[in-house]
Design a protein around this motif. Structure first.
Motif, PDB file in Angstrom:
ATOM      1  N   ALA A 111       0.826  -1.210   0.000  1.00  0.00           N
ATOM      2  CA  ALA A 111       0.000   0.000   0.000  1.00  0.00           C
ATOM      3  C   ALA A 111       0.860   1.261   0.000  1.00  0.00           C
ATOM      4  CB  ALA A 111      -0.925  -0.002   1.215  1.00  0.00           C
ATOM      5  N   LEU A 112       1.957   1.231   0.739  1.00  0.00           N
ATOM      6  CA  LEU A 112       2.828   2.414   0.781  1.00  0.00           C
ATOM      7  C   LEU A 112       3.530   2.624  -0.552  1.00  0.00           C
ATOM      8  CD1 LEU A 112       4.355   2.177   4.384  1.00  0.00           C
ATOM      9  CD2 LEU A 112       2.514   3.655   3.563  1.00  0.00           C
ATOM     10  N   ARG A 113       3.842   1.547  -1.244  1.00  0.00           N
ATOM     11  CA  ARG A 113       4.452   1.702  -2.573  1.00  0.00           C
ATOM     12  C   ARG A 113       3.478   2.351  -3.551  1.00  0.00           C
ATOM     13  NH1 ARG A 113       6.586  -3.644  -1.263  1.00  0.00           N
ATOM     14  NH2 ARG A 113       8.881  -3.505  -1.087  1.00  0.00           N
ATOM     15  N   GLU A 114       2.192   2.117  -3.359  1.00  0.00           N
ATOM     16  CA  GLU A 114       1.181   2.646  -4.279  1.00  0.00           C
ATOM     17  C   GLU A 114       0.620   3.994  -3.841  1.00  0.00           C
ATOM     18  OE1 GLU A 114      -1.802  -0.327  -4.387  1.00  0.00           O
ATOM     19  OE2 GLU A 114      -0.546  -1.842  -5.366  1.00  0.00           O
ATOM     20  N   ALA A 132       6.488   4.739   6.690  1.00  0.00           N
ATOM     21  CA  ALA A 132       7.401   3.602   6.768  1.00  0.00           C
ATOM     22  C   ALA A 132       8.427   3.817   7.886  1.00  0.00           C
ATOM     23  CB  ALA A 132       8.101   3.394   5.432  1.00  0.00           C
ATOM     24  N   THR A 133       8.899   5.050   8.035  1.00  0.00           N
ATOM     25  CA  THR A 133       9.844   5.352   9.108  1.00  0.00           C
ATOM     26  C   THR A 133       9.190   5.153  10.466  1.00  0.00           C
ATOM     27  OG1 THR A 133      10.918   7.010   7.695  1.00  0.00           O
ATOM     28  CG2 THR A 133      11.413   7.096  10.041  1.00  0.00           C
ATOM     29  N   ALA A 134       7.955   5.587  10.602  1.00  0.00           N
ATOM     30  CA  ALA A 134       7.233   5.414  11.866  1.00  0.00           C
ATOM     31  C   ALA A 134       7.017   3.943  12.177  1.00  0.00           C
ATOM     32  CB  ALA A 134       5.896   6.147  11.805  1.00  0.00           C
ATOM     33  N   ARG A 135       6.715   3.142  11.149  1.00  0.00           N
ATOM     34  CA  ARG A 135       6.526   1.715  11.374  1.00  0.00           C
ATOM     35  C   ARG A 135       7.848   1.050  11.772  1.00  0.00           C
ATOM     36  NH1 ARG A 135       3.771   1.226  13.614  1.00  0.00           N
ATOM     37  NH2 ARG A 135       3.467  -1.008  13.408  1.00  0.00           N
TER      38      ARG A 135
END
Length: 260
Positions: A111-114, A132-135
């Motif tokens: 989902a983040l890639r899209e 992504a950094t937060a995850r």
């Protein structure tokens, strides 16, 4: 940058999964340094937050129902929402919990890639890279709690730079969360990564600064260590105050950790 973040997140997540997968039911209920949270709760929180992130990504693509429901639940019980959500997911049998975490984190990476544009969150909206950094930050921090419970020494890799980056970016939030006005000027932050490389941010001529190990700084901004148990050196009253309230995660002010 996003692909590098997602690859580092996958590496961190896979290492944590490998540590917990062999545990029996009693092992999953081992207490961790986070008061009231056992290992299952830690993994349950990660699984739930990945799913919340997926709802945020869906909101950004025009499907607001899931995210709006999460916001309503958070507003209804802000003090207990996070703990209750983690506990609910953690109640599942270990195999089911692991499968849920695996499915969520795999779907979130896709989902983040899209994703295009900013995603809503419980703090300020975030770009896909920031999400992504937060995850990564949460996976790393909760992983520390799990490794502590299992008596495992975590790998000290330069991936910790992602936590340091987020800790610096959230300086203003940390002050605001405590009802304080953030300093107008930037600080110089110079941290030594596990490899010996230097991680630096802020103007070199800044009057106030923070120096020390990246590992201790990352533990501090995720509130996994007490300020007095770090090797960090602050120059300036505001820089020192920051180190006592630093918080890289969204939500209400954290309680921090007691001295060792």
């Amino acid at each position: 940058m996003l692909e590098e973040l997602l690859a580092d997140l996958a590496t961190e997540s896979d290492a944590l999964r490998a540590a917990v997968a062999p545990l029996d039911d009693a092992g999953w209920r081992s207490p961790t340094p986070a008061q009231g949270w056992d290992i299952a709760t830690q993994i349950g929180h990660l699984a739930w937050t990945d799913e919340a992130s997926l709802a945020a990504a869906a909101w950004a693509k025009g499907d607001p129902a899931g995210w709006d429901a999460l916001v309503a639940a958070a507003l209804a019980d802000p003090a207990h929402f996070v703990d209750a959500s983690a506990a609910a997911v953690a109640a599942a049998p270990p195999a089911e919990l692991l499968a849920r975490w695996d499915a969520g984190r795999t779907a979130l990476a896709a989902a983040l890639r899209e994703a295009d544009g900013r995603l809503p969150w419980f703090g300020p909206p975030m770009s896909p890279a920031s999400m992504a950094t937060a995850r990564f930050m949460e996976t790393w921090a909760h992983g520390l709690d799990v490794y502590d419970a299992l008596g495992i020494e975590p790998e000290r890799s330069d991936r910790v730079r992602h936590v340091c980056h987020l800790g610096i970016r959230t300086r203003g939030f940390a002050f605001a969360a405590h009802g304080l006005e953030a300093p107008a000027e930037e600080f110089r932050v110079s941290l030594i990564l596990p490899s010996g490389a230097l991680f630096e941010a802020g103007p070199a001529e800044a009057a106030q600064s923070v120096t020390g190990s990246a590992w201790d700084f990352a533990r501090l901004v995720t509130q996994r260590v007490h300020r007095d148990d770090t090797d960090l050196v602050a120059v300036g009253a505001d820089a020192e105050r920051w180190l006592t309230i630093a918080q890289a995660f969204a939500g209400q002010p954290g309680g921090g950790r007691s001295r060792a």
